[in-house]
Design a protein around this motif. Sequence first.
Motif, PDB file in Angstrom:
ATOM      1  N   GLY A   1       0.658  -1.449   0.086  1.00 21.36           N
ATOM      2  CA  GLY A   1       0.333   0.449   0.000  1.00 21.36           C
ATOM      3  C   GLY A   1       1.071   1.367   0.094  1.00 21.36           C
ATOM      4  O   GLY A   1       0.782   2.583  -0.885  1.00 21.36           O
ATOM      5  N   ALA A   2       2.396   1.232   0.749  1.00 19.01           N
ATOM      6  CA  ALA A   2       2.652   1.936   1.341  1.00 19.01           C
ATOM      7  C   ALA A   2       3.679   2.508  -0.281  1.00 19.01           C
ATOM      8  O   ALA A   2       3.528   3.436  -0.342  1.00 19.01           O
ATOM      9  CB  ALA A   2       3.479   2.212   1.592  1.00 19.01           C
ATOM     10  N   VAL A   3       3.780   1.902  -1.711  1.00 19.83           N
ATOM     11  CA  VAL A   3       4.902   1.799  -2.354  1.00 19.83           C
ATOM     12  C   VAL A   3       3.390   2.039  -3.182  1.00 19.83           C
ATOM     13  O   VAL A   3       3.670   2.828  -4.377  1.00 19.83           O
ATOM     14  CB  VAL A   3       5.588   0.492  -2.985  1.00 19.83           C
ATOM     15  CG1 VAL A   3       5.359   0.338  -4.521  1.00 19.83           C
ATOM     16  CG2 VAL A   3       6.278   0.332  -2.356  1.00 19.83           C
ATOM     17  N   VAL A   4       2.311   1.954  -3.465  1.00 21.13           N
ATOM     18  CA  VAL A   4       1.499   2.202  -4.837  1.00 21.13           C
ATOM     19  C   VAL A   4       1.089   3.424  -4.181  1.00 21.13           C
ATOM     20  O   VAL A   4       1.009   4.786  -4.717  1.00 21.13           O
ATOM     21  CB  VAL A   4       0.358   1.396  -4.224  1.00 21.13           C
ATOM     22  CG1 VAL A   4      -1.243   2.345  -5.306  1.00 21.13           C
ATOM     23  CG2 VAL A   4       0.097  -0.163  -4.888  1.00 21.13           C
ATOM     24  N   ALA A   5       1.117   4.614  -2.507  1.00 26.91           N
ATOM     25  CA  ALA A   5       1.060   5.826  -2.510  1.00 26.91           C
ATOM     26  C   ALA A   5       2.402   7.101  -3.123  1.00 26.91           C
ATOM     27  O   ALA A   5       1.456   7.806  -3.746  1.00 26.91           O
ATOM     28  CB  ALA A   5       0.546   5.808  -1.324  1.00 26.91           C
ATOM     29  N   LEU A   6       3.197   5.717  -3.025  1.00 29.59           N
ATOM     30  CA  LEU A   6       4.744   6.741  -3.270  1.00 29.59           C
ATOM     31  C   LEU A   6       4.430   6.637  -5.239  1.00 29.59           C
ATOM     32  O   LEU A   6       5.539   7.426  -5.312  1.00 29.59           O
ATOM     33  CB  LEU A   6       5.336   6.067  -3.179  1.00 29.59           C
ATOM     34  CG  LEU A   6       5.975   6.334  -1.363  1.00 29.59           C
ATOM     35  CD1 LEU A   6       7.481   5.532  -1.579  1.00 29.59           C
ATOM     36  CD2 LEU A   6       6.703   7.916  -1.079  1.00 29.59           C
ATOM     37  N   VAL A   7       4.367   5.891  -5.251  1.00 26.60           N
ATOM     38  CA  VAL A   7       3.794   5.874  -7.078  1.00 26.60           C
ATOM     39  C   VAL A   7       3.425   6.589  -7.648  1.00 26.60           C
ATOM     40  O   VAL A   7       3.468   7.636  -8.715  1.00 26.60           O
ATOM     41  CB  VAL A   7       4.519   4.744  -7.240  1.00 26.60           C
ATOM     42  CG1 VAL A   7       3.594   4.666  -9.042  1.00 26.60           C
ATOM     43  CG2 VAL A   7       5.431   3.506  -7.490  1.00 26.60           C
ATOM     44  N   TRP A   8       1.743   6.086  -7.095  1.00 20.30           N
ATOM     45  CA  TRP A   8       1.091   7.902  -6.857  1.00 20.30           C
ATOM     46  C   TRP A   8       1.012   9.009  -7.005  1.00 20.30           C
ATOM     47  O   TRP A   8       0.848   9.837  -7.947  1.00 20.30           O
ATOM     48  CB  TRP A   8      -0.419   7.279  -6.917  1.00 20.30           C
ATOM     49  CG  TRP A   8      -1.694   7.139  -7.238  1.00 20.30           C
ATOM     50  CD1 TRP A   8      -1.939   8.397  -8.570  1.00 20.30           C
ATOM     51  CD2 TRP A   8      -2.985   7.537  -6.317  1.00 20.30           C
ATOM     52  NE1 TRP A   8      -3.178   7.915  -8.220  1.00 20.30           N
ATOM     53  CE2 TRP A   8      -3.883   8.164  -7.015  1.00 20.30           C
ATOM     54  CE3 TRP A   8      -3.526   6.561  -5.465  1.00 20.30           C
ATOM     55  CZ2 TRP A   8      -5.529   7.685  -7.716  1.00 20.30           C
ATOM     56  CZ3 TRP A   8      -4.657   5.834  -5.831  1.00 20.30           C
ATOM     57  CH2 TRP A   8      -5.835   6.809  -6.124  1.00 20.30           C
ATOM     58  N   ALA A   9       1.542   8.885  -5.591  1.00 20.96           N
ATOM     59  CA  ALA A   9       2.211  10.991  -5.882  1.00 20.96           C
ATOM     60  C   ALA A   9       3.199  11.078  -6.243  1.00 20.96           C
ATOM     61  O   ALA A   9       2.704  12.448  -6.939  1.00 20.96           O
ATOM     62  CB  ALA A   9       1.993  10.928  -4.167  1.00 20.96           C
ATOM     63  N   ASN A  10       3.481  10.727  -6.943  1.00 21.64           N
ATOM     64  CA  ASN A  10       4.632  11.053  -7.894  1.00 21.64           C
ATOM     65  C   ASN A  10       4.641  11.308  -8.896  1.00 21.64           C
ATOM     66  O   ASN A  10       5.535  10.940 -10.191  1.00 21.64           O
ATOM     67  CB  ASN A  10       6.209  10.491  -7.371  1.00 21.64           C
ATOM     68  CG  ASN A  10       7.002  10.915  -6.131  1.00 21.64           C
ATOM     69  OD1 ASN A  10       7.092  12.743  -5.358  1.00 21.64           O
ATOM     70  ND2 ASN A  10       5.931  10.687  -4.662  1.00 21.64           N
ATOM     71  N   SER A  11       3.163  10.376  -9.437  1.00 19.75           N
ATOM     72  CA  SER A  11       3.265   9.959 -11.504  1.00 19.75           C
ATOM     73  C   SER A  11       2.639  11.018 -11.791  1.00 19.75           C
ATOM     74  O   SER A  11       2.185  12.261 -10.572  1.00 19.75           O
ATOM     75  CB  SER A  11       2.903   8.973 -10.830  1.00 19.75           C
ATOM     76  OG  SER A  11       1.586   9.249 -10.449  1.00 19.75           O
ATOM     77  N   PRO A  12       2.257  11.497 -12.801  1.00 19.63           N
ATOM     78  CA  PRO A  12       1.210  12.044 -14.006  1.00 19.63           C
ATOM     79  C   PRO A  12       0.162  12.552 -13.484  1.00 19.63           C
ATOM     80  O   PRO A  12      -0.793  13.471 -13.437  1.00 19.63           O
ATOM     81  CB  PRO A  12       1.626  11.423 -15.070  1.00 19.63           C
ATOM     82  CG  PRO A  12       3.002  11.216 -15.442  1.00 19.63           C
ATOM     83  CD  PRO A  12       3.081  10.550 -13.602  1.00 19.63           C
ATOM     84  N   TRP A  13      -0.517  11.511 -12.393  1.00 19.94           N
ATOM     85  CA  TRP A  13      -1.672  11.223 -11.660  1.00 19.94           C
ATOM     86  C   TRP A  13      -1.806  11.926 -10.324  1.00 19.94           C
ATOM     87  O   TRP A  13      -2.949  11.339  -9.414  1.00 19.94           O
ATOM     88  CB  TRP A  13      -2.539   9.930 -11.889  1.00 19.94           C
ATOM     89  CG  TRP A  13      -2.456   9.163 -13.938  1.00 19.94           C
ATOM     90  CD1 TRP A  13      -2.854   9.954 -14.395  1.00 19.94           C
ATOM     91  CD2 TRP A  13      -1.501   8.658 -14.261  1.00 19.94           C
ATOM     92  NE1 TRP A  13      -2.916   9.235 -15.743  1.00 19.94           N
ATOM     93  CE2 TRP A  13      -1.925   8.239 -15.838  1.00 19.94           C
ATOM     94  CE3 TRP A  13      -0.236   8.566 -13.874  1.00 19.94           C
ATOM     95  CZ2 TRP A  13      -0.560   7.956 -16.844  1.00 19.94           C
ATOM     96  CZ3 TRP A  13       1.161   7.421 -14.960  1.00 19.94           C
ATOM     97  CH2 TRP A  13       0.083   7.100 -16.466  1.00 19.94           C
ATOM     98  N   GLY A  14      -0.889  12.607  -9.983  1.00 20.07           N
ATOM     99  CA  GLY A  14      -0.122  12.188  -8.808  1.00 20.07           C
ATOM    100  C   GLY A  14      -1.851  13.970  -8.663  1.00 20.07           C
ATOM    101  O   GLY A  14      -2.126  13.396  -6.785  1.00 20.07           O
TER     102      GLY A  14
END
Length: 417
Positions: A25-38
């Motif tokens: 869950g933490a990895v998904v959150a980090l990737v998501w927040a720093n992606s173009p879809w943040g």
Amino acid sequence: MTNRLRGIADALREDVVSGFLLIAGAVVALVWANSPWGHSYEVIRTISFGPESLHLYLSVEEWAADGLLAVFFFVVGNELKQEFVHGELRNPRRAMLPIVAALCGMVVPAAIYAVINIGQGDALRGWGIPMATDIAFAVAILAVIGRFLPPALRTFLLTLAIVDDLGAIVVIAVFYTDHLSFAPLLGALALLALFGYLQRGRGAAAALDRSPLPNWVVYLPLAAAIWALMHASGVHATIAGVAMGLLMRTVELPGETGDPSHRAEHAIRPWSSSLVLPIFALMSAGVAFTGLDAIFTDTAAVGIIVGLVAGKLIGIFGGAWITTKITSAELNPSLRWVDICGMSLLAGIGFTVSLLITELSFSDHRHMLEDAKAGVLIASLIATVLAAAVLGVRNAQYRRNGSPAKRRTGSPGGGAR
């Protein structure tokens, strides 16, 4: 199908499984927040809902950190109660050690942060940020990297982290809260007293067991009311979960098929592992990086990193070692000081309470707020890597020595506690 569901539930009761789910869950959150879809991530976790009249109009992130996480804290508080009554912490000389270590592990990081930020104006307001250990992430990481470590190390970490969180909540209430509502707080304490009576009063407990209705019909609304009143008081609502967990009765009364503590743990732990912790991680761990240059030139962020990584190690390890030299406190014979060193590094993981204090400290300073949040994340990553290196080596040594870790569940006996 029933056997399959039972097998899944049993797997979810294992720390290592819940640890992997939390980390995912933490990895998904980090990737998501720093992606173009943040932006969509921020939109989702800031959606608010709930009854405003009850002070419960909260964002999705707040429901996860204040509401769902209270369930996890109940499980932890309940497990600690079992240890205090039947397990490792029955011995006051051993129970004293993680308690003193936790206090030292709060004071030293705060002092380090203050020294780094003396003369830096509003940056000094963040002195409370590196005090807190995130128990959910720390226990999860320990489960993943330390399957063969002695169970006493996990108990040490649980005790330390609970005392740490209680201390951090006191700091928030005294230094970071503008208004504390005493009426809801007194109401929560009164209902906690009722909760404890229903657990221990032989007449009340027997009446509940004889009732045609299941016990959760009484306890679930009571727990919800305690949580809501605690939240309305201004005290971090997860404390309600800890308090109820510590009030659980861990022994059977005549006519019972099992004590309430173990029955509750058996029922709730799979939900805590499969839903509570992953959703909490998904909604809390999404910190967007704005640039490392800005972070390492911001004294607030530097103070947080040094405080969480070096301060926790010095405070916890040093405090525990000195305590054994000047008092009757003792380290569990199954542990070595290098194990405490690795666990002290692991305590440098700070998320929930650290991020909460960050918000309270720098709400009027946007750039400092973002740098401080990133500092919490960087410190947590460094602490995880260092702890994994130390405890990974120790885990391999214990494995070679044929000392697999087994989770203590306690044994019935004694009076109604």
